[in-house]
Design an enzyme around this catalytic site. Structure first.
Site, PDB file in Angstrom:
ATOM      1  N   TRP A  74       0.893  -1.155   0.000  1.00 10.53           N
ATOM      2  CA  TRP A  74       0.000   0.000   0.000  1.00 10.53           C
ATOM      3  C   TRP A  74       0.932   1.206   0.000  1.00 10.53           C
ATOM      4  CZ3 TRP A  74      -1.631   4.029   3.376  1.00 10.53           C
ATOM      5  CH2 TRP A  74      -2.891   4.549   3.090  1.00 10.53           C
ATOM      6  N   HIS A 510     -27.649  26.890  12.068  1.00 10.26           N
ATOM      7  CA  HIS A 510     -26.426  27.691  12.215  1.00 10.26           C
ATOM      8  C   HIS A 510     -25.524  27.558  10.987  1.00 10.26           C
ATOM      9  CE1 HIS A 510     -27.590  28.664  16.274  1.00 10.26           C
ATOM     10  NE2 HIS A 510     -27.950  27.389  16.389  1.00 10.26           N
TER      11      HIS A 510
END
Ligand code: F6R
Length: 612
Positions: A74, A510
């Site tokens: 990886w 908000h």
């Protein structure tokens, strides 16, 4: 993250190595390779891409060698390419190495080696390792196995960072040397054959007996023998561990994908995790956590530290610890915790949650907490994993091997275990017993309720088919329902690649409400009794602005404005995150299937994140 396997025996190594790599595919990788010892020479084959392609490459060769190492990479240092794939061999092709981890000082080591006429073929940090081994081996007077071990040992002492390493040498074609530090590696003991691998399931079909290496322990493997050494190269005696899992429990069991199988295994995973910690009419039991009332009273603060899904499990434990045990608790993301100078002292209890037990940030956070004098407690699903070996106290979820990258059964098992542990603390602290009794009864009912839930979820599948083309999905919740919103949002984005976010319902006004337009999908979780009415008002606000709504609830909420309501079994509200996530795991799963994507191995992700 990277995966390592190795074989030394009498059988042809190639198919055993490919088989092992296939079992490790779940860890995530972008290239694969192997070295087989062929008549005292290396045959190294590697490529960018899947193990299947490596297997095709291997099958074009008539390889008969019975010793080999293999790797899934990886990419961290250097792009995915065949040059950067492992194994890496030294310049003279006499040492071949597979490595999992990161060599942090590789530039310094590369420069040192270049000054000694070594050259490099890849961009990786790993390539310094075989060359350093060659360098130190060349300094030895005699070409003996001891000298080979000493060269590996000296090399490791110059590596900063983490490593699990398997090494072959053409000088000694009948042995393999392995060592680990902060990266996983196990050794499987067979009859006239031995195996190495990054985890136990890779070779469960071949052996049940495994040795778990501690940090800086070395081993020399031959067909018949495994010799262990400590960090001073003194011989060590180690006991092997008999693994009771059966090999098929690591397979798909007839399900289309591991993720689906693991979602359906949740009733069993929860039942197994409850185990003997909680039995009807009895006090909670954690023999592995021998805490006294004085000790718990001395704890001024609890930190729960974890990453991703495991961190979401911690959010539910925080509410329970504060509401039931009245101990101030914070939940921290491990990668933040380790660098934010948390206020820790001997009156701090730090709980680390990790399915794999190998997550680099969680492990580093644990080491930090320990160094500051906190009491450390690890919760993991993997026996003998690194985190469990570092912590002062350890307790396990019993979810069985989790293979799909997206965590499902580990998550619900983690909350189950944490809930029982909170009750255990509360009993030691002599808190209100009637509340405790109600929660205990509800925990014991969870496996059956999860089964009921899973037997009746075609509606969620059909709804997923209707909405799978949505570009954005928002998840809303208040209190404990927010935890499910956060976890569902993570599940959806990581496997379906649909943009999703979770918001506290009360925060909508908000800012986030600006995102709502016609047909935006908003998923809301409604289980916390005192907060339902308030949440419904928030949902109404998004409906007014054109949103489609999916509601997950255990209450009788009749509202014709909702697009879809999925009813789940009712439970004590502290435990509702364990049930409310299940339809939403399936929602993410079916959307992903509808999009034709790989559910088990989403792009860019690894099952076990062993680098920072
Ligand atoms: C998401 C997922 C990750 C992990 C995280 C921590 O589905 O699986 O977010 O939860 O990488 O992993 P562990 O629990 O192994 O430490």
């Amino acid at each position: 993250m990277c995966g390592i396997v190795g074989y030394i025996g009498n059988k042809k190594a190639k198919s055993i190595l490919i088989d092992g790599l296939t079992k490790l595919e779940y860890r995530g990788y972008d290239s694969a390779g192997l070295t087989i010892m062929e008549n005292e020479n290396f045959k190294t084959l590697k490529n960018k891409g899947r193990v299947k392609e490596l297997s095709e490459l291997v099958n074009q060769e008539s390889l008969t060698g019975t010793i080999g190492i293999a790797h899934t990479r990886w990419a961290t240092h250097g792009k995915p390419s065949s040059e950067n794939s492992h194994p890496h061999n030294d310049n003279s092709n006499t040492f071949s190495v597979v490595h999992n981890g990161i060599v942090e000082n590789h530039i310094e080591l590369k420069n040192f080696l270049k000054d000694h006429d070594y050259h490099f073929l890849s961009e990786t940090d790993t390539e310094v390792i075989p060359n350093l081994i060659h360098y130190y081996f060349a300094q030895e007077e005699n070409e003996t196995k001891e000298a080979f071990l000493k060269a590996v040992h000296q090399t490791c002492h110059h590596l900063k960072g983490s490593f699990a390493i398997g090494v072959l040498s053409t000088h000694f074609p009948d042995i393999m040397i392995v060592v680990r530090k902060d990266s996983p590696l196990v050794i499987g003991k067979g009859d006239g054959e031995n195996f190495i691998s990054s985890d136990i399931p890779a070779y469960l079909a071949f052996t049940r007996n495994f040795y778990l290496l501690k940090d800086n322990e070395f081993a020399i493997l031959s067909k018949e023998n495994i010799a262990f050494y400590d960090d001073n190269l003194h011989p060590l005696t180690k006991e092997s561990k008999k693994i009771e899992w059966n090999a098929t429990s690591a397979e798909k069991n007839g399900y289309e994908d591991f993720m689906l199988k693991e979602i359906y295994e949740q009733p069993t995973a929860i039942r197994e995790t409850i185990g003997s910690h909680l039995m009807a009419g009895q006090s909670c039991r954690f023999d592995e956590l021998p805490f006294t009332k004085d000790f718990l009273n001395s704890i001024q603060k609890i930190y729960i530290v974890a990453c991703g899904t495991a961190m979401h499990a911690g959010l539910t434990a925080k509410t329970m610890l504060e509401n039931i045990c009245e101990i101030p608790t914070e939940v921290d993301i491990a990668s933040e915790f380790r660098y934010r100078k948390p206020l820790i002292n001997k009156n701090t209890l730090c709980i680390f949650i990790s399915q794999s037990g190998e997550t680099a940030d969680t492990l580093a956070a644990l080491k930090l907490a320990k160094s500051k004098g906190a009491t450390t407690l690890a919760i993991s699903n993997v026996e003998g994993s690194s985190i469990t070996r570092e912590a002062d106290f350890v307790t396990y979820t019993h979810a069985g091997p989790e293979i799909a990258v997206a965590s499902t059964k580990a998550y619900t098992s983690q909350i189950t275990l944490l809930a029982i542990m909170v009750l255990y603390f509360a009993e030691i602290l002599e808190k209100n017993t009637s509340t405790l009794q109600d929660i205990k009864n509800s925990i014991l009912e969870l496996p059956t309720k999860a089964e009921q839930l899973l037997s009746n979820l075609t509606e969620i599948k059909n709804f997923a088919k209707e909405v799978y083309q949505n570009k954005d999905v928002f998840f809303l919740g208040r209190g404990l329902d927010y935890n499910t919103a956060a976890e569902s949002s993570l599940k959806l984005k990581e496997i379906s690649y649909i943009h999703s976010e979770a918001f506290f319902s009360g925060e909508l006004k908000h800012g986030p409400i600006a995102l709502i337009e016609n047909d935006t999908l908003v998923v809301s979780i409604l289980t916390v009794p005192d907060l339902i009415e308030k949440s419904i008002s928030n949902i109404q606000e998004v409906i007014t602005r054109g949103a489609k709504t999916l509601i997950i609830t255990d209450k009788n909420v009749e509202n014709t404005n909702f697009t879809k309501i999925i009813k789940i079994p009712e439970t004590n509200h502290f435990l509702s995150p364990i049930l409310s996530i299940i339809p939403l795991q399936l929602f993410a799963y079916y959307i992903t299937k509808q999009k034709g994507l790989d559910v088990d191995k989403p792009r860019n992700l690894a099952k076990s994140v062993t680098v920072e």
